[in-house]
Write a protein that holds these residues in place. Structure first.
Motif, PDB file in Angstrom:
ATOM      1  N   ARG A  90     -13.751 -22.938 -23.010  1.00  0.00           N
ATOM      2  CA  ARG A  90     -14.605 -23.753 -22.068  1.00  0.00           C
ATOM      3  C   ARG A  90     -14.581 -25.181 -22.221  1.00  0.00           C
ATOM      4  O   ARG A  90     -14.100 -25.931 -21.488  1.00  0.00           O
ATOM      5  N   LEU A  94     -12.764 -28.093 -19.967  1.00  0.00           N
ATOM      6  CA  LEU A  94     -13.555 -29.058 -19.517  1.00  0.00           C
ATOM      7  C   LEU A  94     -12.825 -30.670 -19.870  1.00  0.00           C
ATOM      8  O   LEU A  94     -12.833 -31.506 -19.227  1.00  0.00           O
ATOM      9  N   GLU A 152     -11.296 -33.502 -17.696  1.00  0.00           N
ATOM     10  CA  GLU A 152     -11.989 -34.805 -17.687  1.00  0.00           C
ATOM     11  C   GLU A 152     -10.977 -35.844 -17.787  1.00  0.00           C
ATOM     12  O   GLU A 152     -10.907 -37.231 -17.247  1.00  0.00           O
ATOM     13  N   PHE A 176     -14.833 -23.169 -16.478  1.00  0.00           N
ATOM     14  CA  PHE A 176     -14.249 -24.522 -16.332  1.00  0.00           C
ATOM     15  C   PHE A 176     -13.416 -24.831 -15.190  1.00  0.00           C
ATOM     16  O   PHE A 176     -13.126 -25.821 -14.764  1.00  0.00           O
ATOM     17  N   ASN A 180     -16.589 -28.162 -13.469  1.00  0.00           N
ATOM     18  CA  ASN A 180     -15.903 -29.099 -14.160  1.00  0.00           C
ATOM     19  C   ASN A 180     -16.357 -30.638 -13.688  1.00  0.00           C
ATOM     20  O   ASN A 180     -17.156 -30.631 -12.319  1.00  0.00           O
ATOM     21  N   ASN A 181     -15.647 -31.594 -14.261  1.00  0.00           N
ATOM     22  CA  ASN A 181     -15.948 -33.002 -13.810  1.00  0.00           C
ATOM     23  C   ASN A 181     -15.676 -33.370 -12.462  1.00  0.00           C
ATOM     24  O   ASN A 181     -16.488 -34.029 -11.469  1.00  0.00           O
TER      25      ASN A 181
END
Length: 795
Positions: free
Chosen positions: A363, A367, A371, A421, A425-426
């Motif tokens: 995970r 991520l 990112e 993820f 996520n971001n």
């Protein structure tokens, strides 16, 4: 000179018979390797047979006397010495001949047992002079000699076995065995019980030497094991054997010694070496012990030996091994991870902590990869995003397959991590539905003409990878909505890379989500095929009714008739006055269509139409440029057939296009320098005039001006999300009604859980949204609330 044959004893004389037999048995016991004289051997056999079948025998200790009387024996007065069977038969005047043989056989049996005890006492005395391996050699030699002799003696007494022994056993008498088994019983009681401790000490010392790397005589241990196994007798059935002697006298001390040895070794090894080196050592030791069973142990030891070694070598150090797991993951030490998996998978719950650590690690890796993509800014390519997801998944899928043997629970941990993820996520912070949207856009880029994946096999592999990410998408309805819109455009614009690729993708989606998920997609293909047939019919008709001049003036058009219920297409969001050339062509086709389908309605989707126009006005062009344009752009350009210069207001009035559509299209013409603005550099707005650029230049003969405008794409994306929300509302309400119709009454909590269960394959519903739709259905009188938080269906 041949040996003198001893005279066969009188068949009625026990003492004489036994003396003759004892001399023969002695010869078998001590001189068997010199060979057996068959005449002497047969004489011994005959002596046993004659004694057991004699009609008159003297048994001094019983006072029993038998008298010849035809083929029968008469009862004597000395009843106290009679066997129980004779006593029971005392009221019968005549007694069968076989009963006396029963009595006489017992005497031989007892004498044989006493002889064996004396013999084994002598063997034990000799064994005292030996120790360690010499003791094992002595034991094995004597065992081999003794058991071989036992077979010969057993044959000598075969008549006794068939009659007296069988009769005693049948009547349930204890401690009576066939003569061969009697030999084993005597060996166990009179010799084995006295030497087994020293024998096992010698065996365990040999095994320890081998574990320490020395070469030993393995066959000695194998022979000892076999003898221990042979001594296991079933008390209830002398013909059956058990492993009790082997387990008690061999296996138990062997397992205890094994535990002690590996406890000491592993403790010392761990203190002096790394965890990785210890794992290698433990794996080697486990393989050695497994091989040891095949070399000289009984297979019955396998389970206990394996469990003991695992307990000492793995379970006792499992915490140490697990603490190393994260370090191995961080450094991608696949071979060592595989070794740790193999070890810990063999103990109870050994892998559970590893799975949770692995899930967390994957995970975090996912991520971090996303990112990195988000740091590129908002305008990153969908391919970049999807590739990042796939790279993480592929790396750890390979790890699961290679290091963790594809084990289902590690696959589950990988899936849990990827699902996390991929959906959270971001990039998904601003919109939780971003992943399915980006995946659909990436799929669209692959399936469009001009895709870099030119090879069919390469494209198919990419579609398989897309389905890998799709598996983890929670908002599958979002993917479906975007995918269907993009598929519609590919079909309408005939821009699919191939029909086979499109069919392959739909087949994969159908396999993953079912027929209902892809039903509309497949109907879109049917409409395209029907439209092809319709165009053929239309052109055939035009060829018949139009002359050559009319055909030359007619626009070369292709029509697609799309069913409203299946195509995710909206009517134009602006008014449009189509050019006369297009209007005539549209009306001609419309008449043809209504003649075939009376009562239907056609809505022209001008925003999706496109075409080509030839620019014959450009100076110094050897070959006229061809402009690929949208219908809106075509409407603008055809106005310049009448004049070289038009004002913004003139264009807007002539086309009826809304400014939000007209302005971006004029801007495209200005950027491509097809038109020039006055004043120079002016934007498309009131007061600006536009003129044809007679000096237009381009490297390509065909110039594509039909470019999607970013603002249009944004509006289209927003509209798609709005329709998704509406679709979800309808899906939730239909699920609620369907459940209540079948159940009639349900608790509110149960209804919510059932709705979640039914729709989670399409999207993860929020409980607040479910409750809101329950209230909405109550207002529409589909359902009603009862007492006790119960809901009822209104028929």
């Amino acid at each position: 000179m041949p040996p003198v044959m001893p005279q066969t004893p009188h068949k009625d004389d026990l003492v004489e018979t036994w003396s003759f037999l004892e001399d023969g048995i002695n010869s078998v016991m001590h001189k068997l390797e010199e060979g057996v004289d068959m005449k002497h051997y047969m004489a011994l056999y005959t002596a046993v047979h004659n004694f057991c079948t004699s009609q008159k025998a003297v048994a001094s200790n019983q006072g029993l006397q038998a008298h010849r009387g035809g083929s029968l024996l008469r009862r004597t007065r000395s009843q106290t010495a009679l066997s129980q069977e004779i006593y029971r038969a005392q009221h019968q005047k005549l007694i069968p001949l076989g009963l006396l043989a029963h009595l006489l056989g017992e005497e031989l049996y007892k004498l044989l047992g006493e002889y064996l005890s004396r013999h084994l006492h002598e063997v034990h005395q000799k064994s005292l002079a030996h120790a360690e391996e010499a003791l094992l050699t002595f034991y094995i030699r004597e065992w081999s000699r003794y058991t071989t002799a036992a077979k010969y003696v057993n044959h000598l007494f075969s008549y006794l076995n068939r009659h007296w022994v069988k009769r005693e056993i049948d009547e349930g008498k204890k401690n009576v065995y066939d003569v061969y088994t009697l030999h084993l019983v005597k060996w166990k009681d009179d010799f084995f019980e006295n030497v087994h401790t020293k024998v096992m000490e010698a065996v365990l010392n040999l095994v320890e030497k081998q574990r320490n790397g020395e070469t030993i005589e393995q066959s000695q241990i194998k022979s000892i094991v076999d003898s221990f196994v042979s001594l296991g007798l079933d008390e209830n059935d002398s013909k059956k054997s058990t492993l009790e002697v082997y387990r008690h006298y061999f296996q138990v001390p062997f397992i205890e010694a094994t535990r002690r040895y590996y406890e000491n070794e592993s403790r010392q090894f761990v203190a002096e070496n790394s965890v990785v080196e210890y794992m290698k050592k433990a794996e080697t030791r486990l393989e050695e012990e497994k091989a040891r069973v095949g070399l000289y142990l009984h297979s019955d030891a396998t389970k206990n030996l394996t469990e003991t070694c695992l307990d000492v070598l793995v379970t006792a150090h499992s915490t140490l091994l697990r603490d190393e797991f994260q370090i191995l993951l961080d450094n991608e030490r696949q071979e060592d991870l595989a070794r740790m998996y193999r070890l810990l998978s063999r103990i109870k719950e050994g892998l559970d902590p590893l799975r949770s650590t692995f899930e967390s690690h994957v995970r975090k890796a996912g991520l971090a990869a996303i990112e990195k993509v988000s740091s590129e800014g908002e305008n990153f390519e969908p391919k970049l995003y999807v590739d990042a997801l796939l790279q993480v998944h592929t790396r750890y899928q390979n790890l699961v397959n290679e290091a963790f043997n594809g084990e289902s629970e590690f696959v589950r941990s990988l899936d849990n991590a990827c699902r996390e993820f991929v959906n959270r996520n971001n990039i998904c912070k601003t919109a939780t539905t971003k992943s399915p949207e980006l995946l659909a856009k990436y799929t669209d880029s692959l399936l469009k003409k001009g895709s870099k994946a030119a090879e069919e096999s390469e494209l198919e592999e990419m579609l398989v990878q897309i389905m890998t990410v799709f598996k983890y998408i929670e908002d599958k309805d979002v993917f479906q909505k975007f995918y269907s819109k993009m598929l519609a455009k590919r079909l309408v614009h005939v821009s699919s890379v191939s029909d086979d690729a499109e069919a392959s993708m739909i087949s994969k989606l159908k396999e993953a989500c079912g027929f209902e998920y892809t039903n509309k997609l497949q109907r879109m293909f049917q409409d395209i095929q029907i439209s092809k047939d319709l165009n053929t019919s239309y052109k055939d008709l035009q060829d018949k009714v139009l002359d050559d001049d009319d055909r030359k003036r007619m626009v070369d058009a292709h029509f697609q008739v799309l069913g409203t219920g299946f195509w995710p297409l909206n009517p134009p969001n602006t008014a449009f006055s189509a050019p006369p050339e297009i209007v005539k062509t549209a009306e001609r086709f419309q008449k043809f269509y209504f003649d075939k389908h009376n009562g239907r309605k056609l809505t022209w989707l001008w925003q999706l139409c496109k075409g080509e126009v030839k620019a014959n006005y450009i100076k110094n062009a050897k070959v006229p440029f061809t402009f690929q344009v949208s219908t809106f752009q075509m409407g603008i350009l055809l106005l310049f057939n009448e004049t070289d210069t038009l004002s913004y207001s003139d264009i807007q009035k002539a086309t009826s296009l809304a400014p939000e559509v007209l302005d971006p299209n004029l801007a495209i013409f200005l950027k491509a320098k097809v038109l020039v603005a006055s004043p120079e550099g002016a934007k498309p707005e009131t007061g600006t005039t536009f003129s044809l650029n007679y000096n237009f230049k381009n490297k390509k003969i065909k110039v594509n001006l039909n470019i999607q405008i970013k603002s249009e794409a944004k509006v289209e994306s927003d509209d798609t999300h709005k329709t998704i929300e509406e679709d979800r509302k309808l899906l939730l309400q239909s699920a609620i009604v369907r459940i209540m119709k079948s159940r009639k009454k349900m608790k509110h909590v149960q209804l919510v859980q059932e709705v979640i269960h039914q729709v989670k394959s399409r999207f993860p519903p929020k409980i607040a949204d479910i409750k809101k739709n329950i209230e909405a259905l109550m207002e529409k009188d589909y359902i009603e609330r009862l007492d006790g938080d119960e809901i009822s269906y209104i028929a």
